[in-house]
Design a protein around this motif. Structure first.
Motif, PDB file in Angstrom:
ATOM      1  N   ASP A 226       8.087  13.765   1.729  1.00  0.00           N
ATOM      2  CA  ASP A 226       8.790  15.052   1.765  1.00  0.00           C
ATOM      3  C   ASP A 226      10.272  14.853   2.060  1.00  0.00           C
ATOM      4  N   ASP A 227      10.576  14.069   3.082  1.00  0.00           N
ATOM      5  CA  ASP A 227      11.962  13.864   3.489  1.00  0.00           C
ATOM      6  C   ASP A 227      12.761  13.059   2.466  1.00  0.00           C
ATOM      7  N   ALA A 228      12.082  12.166   1.732  1.00  0.00           N
ATOM      8  CA  ALA A 228      12.761  11.333   0.733  1.00  0.00           C
ATOM      9  C   ALA A 228      12.808  12.000  -0.635  1.00  0.00           C
ATOM     10  N   GLY A 229      12.124  13.147  -0.768  1.00  0.00           N
ATOM     11  CA  GLY A 229      12.104  13.831  -2.048  1.00  0.00           C
ATOM     12  C   GLY A 229      11.253  13.115  -3.088  1.00  0.00           C
ATOM     13  N   VAL A 230      10.204  12.458  -2.626  1.00  0.00           N
ATOM     14  CA  VAL A 230       9.301  11.711  -3.503  1.00  0.00           C
ATOM     15  C   VAL A 230       7.947  12.400  -3.475  1.00  0.00           C
ATOM     16  N   SER A 231       7.347  12.573  -4.634  1.00  0.00           N
ATOM     17  CA  SER A 231       6.024  13.192  -4.698  1.00  0.00           C
ATOM     18  C   SER A 231       4.968  12.200  -4.217  1.00  0.00           C
ATOM     19  N   LEU A 232       4.135  12.635  -3.291  1.00  0.00           N
ATOM     20  CA  LEU A 232       3.040  11.787  -2.824  1.00  0.00           C
ATOM     21  C   LEU A 232       2.115  11.435  -3.981  1.00  0.00           C
ATOM     22  N   ALA A 233       2.059  12.297  -4.991  1.00  0.00           N
ATOM     23  CA  ALA A 233       1.224  12.060  -6.172  1.00  0.00           C
ATOM     24  C   ALA A 233       1.699  10.848  -6.975  1.00  0.00           C
ATOM     25  N   SER A 234       2.883  10.325  -6.657  1.00  0.00           N
ATOM     26  CA  SER A 234       3.387   9.127  -7.331  1.00  0.00           C
ATOM     27  C   SER A 234       2.570   7.895  -6.982  1.00  0.00           C
ATOM     28  N   PHE A 235       1.796   7.991  -5.906  1.00  0.00           N
ATOM     29  CA  PHE A 235       1.082   6.823  -5.392  1.00  0.00           C
ATOM     30  C   PHE A 235      -0.422   6.979  -5.562  1.00  0.00           C
ATOM     31  N   THR A 236      -1.043   5.900  -6.016  1.00  0.00           N
ATOM     32  CA  THR A 236      -2.498   5.863  -6.118  1.00  0.00           C
ATOM     33  C   THR A 236      -3.070   5.394  -4.788  1.00  0.00           C
ATOM     34  N   GLU A 237      -4.370   5.509  -4.642  1.00  0.00           N
ATOM     35  CA  GLU A 237      -5.019   5.021  -3.426  1.00  0.00           C
ATOM     36  C   GLU A 237      -4.749   3.525  -3.221  1.00  0.00           C
ATOM     37  N   PRO A 238      -4.853   2.685  -4.271  1.00  0.00           N
ATOM     38  CA  PRO A 238      -4.509   1.268  -4.087  1.00  0.00           C
ATOM     39  C   PRO A 238      -3.047   1.054  -3.686  1.00  0.00           C
ATOM     40  N   ASP A 239      -2.124   1.877  -4.223  1.00  0.00           N
ATOM     41  CA  ASP A 239      -0.717   1.778  -3.819  1.00  0.00           C
ATOM     42  C   ASP A 239      -0.586   1.983  -2.318  1.00  0.00           C
ATOM     43  N   VAL A 240      -1.245   3.021  -1.824  1.00  0.00           N
ATOM     44  CA  VAL A 240      -1.172   3.352  -0.398  1.00  0.00           C
ATOM     45  C   VAL A 240      -1.806   2.237   0.431  1.00  0.00           C
ATOM     46  N   ALA A 241      -2.915   1.698  -0.024  1.00  0.00           N
ATOM     47  CA  ALA A 241      -3.592   0.617   0.702  1.00  0.00           C
ATOM     48  C   ALA A 241      -2.706  -0.622   0.812  1.00  0.00           C
ATOM     49  N   GLU A 242      -1.888  -0.854  -0.201  1.00  0.00           N
ATOM     50  CA  GLU A 242      -1.006  -2.021  -0.195  1.00  0.00           C
ATOM     51  C   GLU A 242       0.223  -1.841   0.695  1.00  0.00           C
ATOM     52  N   MET A 243       0.474  -0.633   1.145  1.00  0.00           N
ATOM     53  CA  MET A 243       1.620  -0.377   2.025  1.00  0.00           C
ATOM     54  C   MET A 243       1.218  -0.723   3.455  1.00  0.00           C
ATOM     55  N   THR A 244       1.358  -1.984   3.797  1.00  0.00           N
ATOM     56  CA  THR A 244       0.939  -2.428   5.124  1.00  0.00           C
ATOM     57  C   THR A 244       2.111  -2.577   6.091  1.00  0.00           C
ATOM     58  N   THR A 245       3.324  -2.708   5.555  1.00  0.00           N
ATOM     59  CA  THR A 245       4.506  -2.832   6.414  1.00  0.00           C
ATOM     60  C   THR A 245       5.477  -1.686   6.114  1.00  0.00           C
ATOM     61  N   LEU A 246       6.378  -1.477   7.015  1.00  0.00           N
ATOM     62  CA  LEU A 246       7.407  -0.462   6.801  1.00  0.00           C
ATOM     63  C   LEU A 246       8.273  -0.821   5.592  1.00  0.00           C
ATOM     64  N   ARG A 247       8.488  -2.105   5.365  1.00  0.00           N
ATOM     65  CA  ARG A 247       9.254  -2.532   4.190  1.00  0.00           C
ATOM     66  C   ARG A 247       8.513  -2.155   2.900  1.00  0.00           C
ATOM     67  N   ASP A 248       7.171  -2.317   2.896  1.00  0.00           N
ATOM     68  CA  ASP A 248       6.380  -1.915   1.721  1.00  0.00           C
ATOM     69  C   ASP A 248       6.580  -0.432   1.422  1.00  0.00           C
ATOM     70  N   VAL A 249       6.549   0.384   2.454  1.00  0.00           N
ATOM     71  CA  VAL A 249       6.710   1.828   2.285  1.00  0.00           C
ATOM     72  C   VAL A 249       8.115   2.140   1.780  1.00  0.00           C
ATOM     73  N   THR A 250       9.105   1.516   2.370  1.00  0.00           N
ATOM     74  CA  THR A 250      10.493   1.744   1.971  1.00  0.00           C
ATOM     75  C   THR A 250      10.706   1.376   0.510  1.00  0.00           C
ATOM     76  N   LYS A 251      10.170   0.227   0.088  1.00  0.00           N
ATOM     77  CA  LYS A 251      10.310  -0.194  -1.311  1.00  0.00           C
ATOM     78  C   LYS A 251       9.616   0.790  -2.247  1.00  0.00           C
ATOM     79  N   ALA A 252       8.425   1.239  -1.869  1.00  0.00           N
ATOM     80  CA  ALA A 252       7.678   2.171  -2.707  1.00  0.00           C
ATOM     81  C   ALA A 252       8.417   3.495  -2.845  1.00  0.00           C
ATOM     82  N   LEU A 253       8.940   4.008  -1.746  1.00  0.00           N
ATOM     83  CA  LEU A 253       9.699   5.257  -1.789  1.00  0.00           C
ATOM     84  C   LEU A 253      10.956   5.100  -2.622  1.00  0.00           C
ATOM     85  N   THR A 254      11.628   3.972  -2.494  1.00  0.00           N
ATOM     86  CA  THR A 254      12.861   3.713  -3.230  1.00  0.00           C
ATOM     87  C   THR A 254      12.588   3.677  -4.730  1.00  0.00           C
TER      88      THR A 254
END
Length: 91
Positions: A56-84
């Motif tokens: 919400d804060d980054a203006g990115v749709s949560l629908a952009s991510f699949t369940e496997p995408d979310v599962a792979e976000m294990t570090t804050l850097r992973d999340v930052t890269k995905a949002l970017t």
């Protein structure tokens, strides 16, 4: 993405993770490269809340991510890269 956007998204991710953690760790003190579950005790529910608010804060749709995408976000850097990657896309 521009470096300025990368920095803003990292700040958004840090702020939102710090908000959902059940500890008093400051957003600036969060390590980008540690396992959020193992080190910070992030629960599944809190991960969802964290990702929802960060998106919400980054203006990115949560629908952009699949369940496997979310599962792979294990570090804050992973999340930052995905949002970017998805910043600036039309939802």
């Amino acid at each position: 993405m521009q470096p300025d956007t990368d920095s803003k998204i990292e700040t958004v991710a840090r702020k939102n993770l710090a908000r959902v953690l059940e500890s008093d760790i400051a957003a600036d003190d969060l390590d980008l490269d540690v396992d959020m579950v193992g080190v910070y005790g992030l629960t599944s529910l809190n991960k969802v809340l964290f990702l929802m608010s960060a998106c919400d804060d980054a203006g990115v749709s949560l629908a952009s991510f699949t369940e496997p995408d979310v599962a792979e976000m294990t570090t804050l850097r992973d999340v930052t890269k995905a949002l970017t990657r998805h910043a600036g896309e039309v939802a």
